[in-house]
Design an enzyme around this catalytic site. Structure first.
Site, short mmCIF file in Angstrom:
data_model
loop_
_atom_site.label_atom_id
_atom_site.label_comp_id
_atom_site.label_asym_id
_atom_site.label_seq_id
_atom_site.Cartn_x
_atom_site.Cartn_y
_atom_site.Cartn_z
CD GLU A 208 -2.99 -1.15 2.20
OE1 GLU A 208 -2.94 -0.26 3.08
OE2 GLU A 208 -3.86 -2.05 2.22
CE LYS A 338 -9.87 -3.55 4.75
NZ LYS A 338 -8.93 -4.63 5.18
#
Length: 423
Positions: A208, A338
């Site tokens: 990330e 999510k």
């Protein structure tokens, strides 16, 4: 009412070079929408199931051609020529078509791709920005979320050089997305200078985008983050704070947590977190204990009360049933949302509403395997997320979301949400 003419899909690659899919939806009036589906690395056991091919000759079995074929075949055959009054009607139809509790037959990736592409098509049909359409679905006033931005990474995102997965930056007093990113950039550069000097490394980043030097301990990662904040000219805990993604399930086995060369039990982890959160300016702590340790999560919330807000990711998996249980047990204080953990926009919206009703904060989150698609930024704005967790500021699949927030900030009257920093 929207009539679907066809849906389709193609296999593409995510930011880790692994397959995912891009779905397309065409309405009968010629309006189209498309969306790509993200994929996680540290996934919760209760997540909806992404369908992978299992063919070792392609991408080590991670191909998504079966999911693509399901969209082009069975799902298209079921949707073509059918009218839908709403997003919820489409999503419930897809859930029933799959017929399993975790979307394993057609694949959560296939179902979510169609759900998102239909949403984009409907927004285009209304000539509405995606964030405004999503806000209407939720019945909320849109607002800009505060970013939680990766600085250092370990765990499953960075080869496990330390057990803790991510140390993130929070800029609680920033008046805008632009100022948040400016300050973050300064801290990131300071952090790079520190690790470059200490470890002799060039700019190496994790899934990330967080810096991933070979820290010897988790405390070294935390203390270096504080040093970087000071080196950049900011006051830790006042101008720049930290958030921690522990991802404890990744280093848990047989009742023990294996961290920094030690094997400790639940109480040892609770003591460790209390020490960290009273020593370092940590205002958010995610997935501090194993995803099935409901009793431990109750204790963790109490131990950190007044210091740090506990966030549930693997514990909750954006699953309404697990969220209800956590609310009843008072086992958590914030939802990491999510969408691909549950598989449709409608179910994710139900999860968000449950969290809001319990007065939880909501952190809208990307995954470690992302694409250049920026729909997540619109979702975080339209659903009035308190925070958005995308990753660092170094990779285009992350920057696509931050840049979308910058554009919305510059071209609308949307304001950044104001929130208390501590638990």
């Amino acid at each position: 009412m929207s009539e679907i003419e066809s849906v389709s899909a193609v296999e593409i690659l995510d930011s880790r070079g692994r397959p995912t899919l891009l779905a397309f939806c065409r309405l009968a009036d010629g309006v189209t929408g498309q969306a790509s589906v993200p994929s996680g690395a540290s996934t919760g056991a209760a997540e909806a199931l992404e369908l992978r091919d299992g063919d070792p000759k392609r991408y080590d079995g991670l191909g998504c051609l079966k999911a693509v074929d399901n969209i082009k075949g069975e799902i298209n055959d079921a949707l073509a020529g059918r009218h839908f009054e709403s997003q919820a009607e489409l999503d419930h139809f897809l859930i029933e078509l799959d017929g399993t509790e975790n979307k394993r037959r057609l694949g959560a990736n296939a179902i979510l791709g169609v759900s998102l592409a239909f949403c984009r098509a409907q927004a285009s049909q209304r000539s509405a920005p995606l964030y405004a359409h999503l806000a209407q679905l939720a019945g909320l006033g849109p607002r800009l979320p505060r970013p939680m931005i990766n600085l250092f990474s370990g765990g499953a995102h960075a080869g496990g050089q330390v057990a803790i997965q991510d140390v993130q930056i929070v800029v609680p007093r920033a008046g805008s997305i632009r100022q948040t990113l400016e300050i973050t950039s300064e801290v990131f550069r300071a952090a790079f200078n520190l690790v470059s000097e200490r470890y002799g490394m060039r700019l190496l980043t994790a899934d990330e985008g967080g810096l991933a030097p070979p820290f010897e301990t988790s405390e070294a990662m935390l203390s270096t983050a504080v040093e970087a904040i000071k080196l950049a000219g900011y006051f830790p805990g006042l101008e720049v704070s930290l958030a921690l993604d522990v991802a404890a399930s990744q280093f848990y086995s047989e009742g023990r947590y294996h961290i920094d060369g030690n094997s400790i039990d639940r109480n040892g982890m609770l003591d460790l977190f209390y020490e960290w959160c009273t020593t370092f300016p940590i205002v958010r702590l995610e997935d501090g204990l194993h995803e099935s340790d409901w009793v431990g999560w109750q204790q963790l919330k109490k131990v950190l009360a007044g210091h740090t807000l506990t966030i549930g990711d693997d514990l909750l998996c954006t699953n309404p049933a697990r969220i209800r249980r956590a609310i009843d047990l008072q086992a958590c204080a914030s939802l990491l949302l999510k969408v691909n953990q549950i598989g449709t926009l409608t179910e994710a919206l139900e999860a968000m509403r449950l969290a809001r009703k319990a007065n939880w904060q909501v952190v809208v989150s990307a995954r470690s395997g992302e694409t250049e698609d920026d729909w997540l930024a619109d979702l975080a704005v339209g659903w009035a997320g308190d925070y958005i967790k995308v990753g660092s500021i170094t990779q285009s699949e992350r920057l696509a979301k931050y840049n979308r927030l910058l554009i919305l900030e510059a071209t609308t009257d949307l304001k950044l949400t104001n929130l208390p920093t501590a638990g």
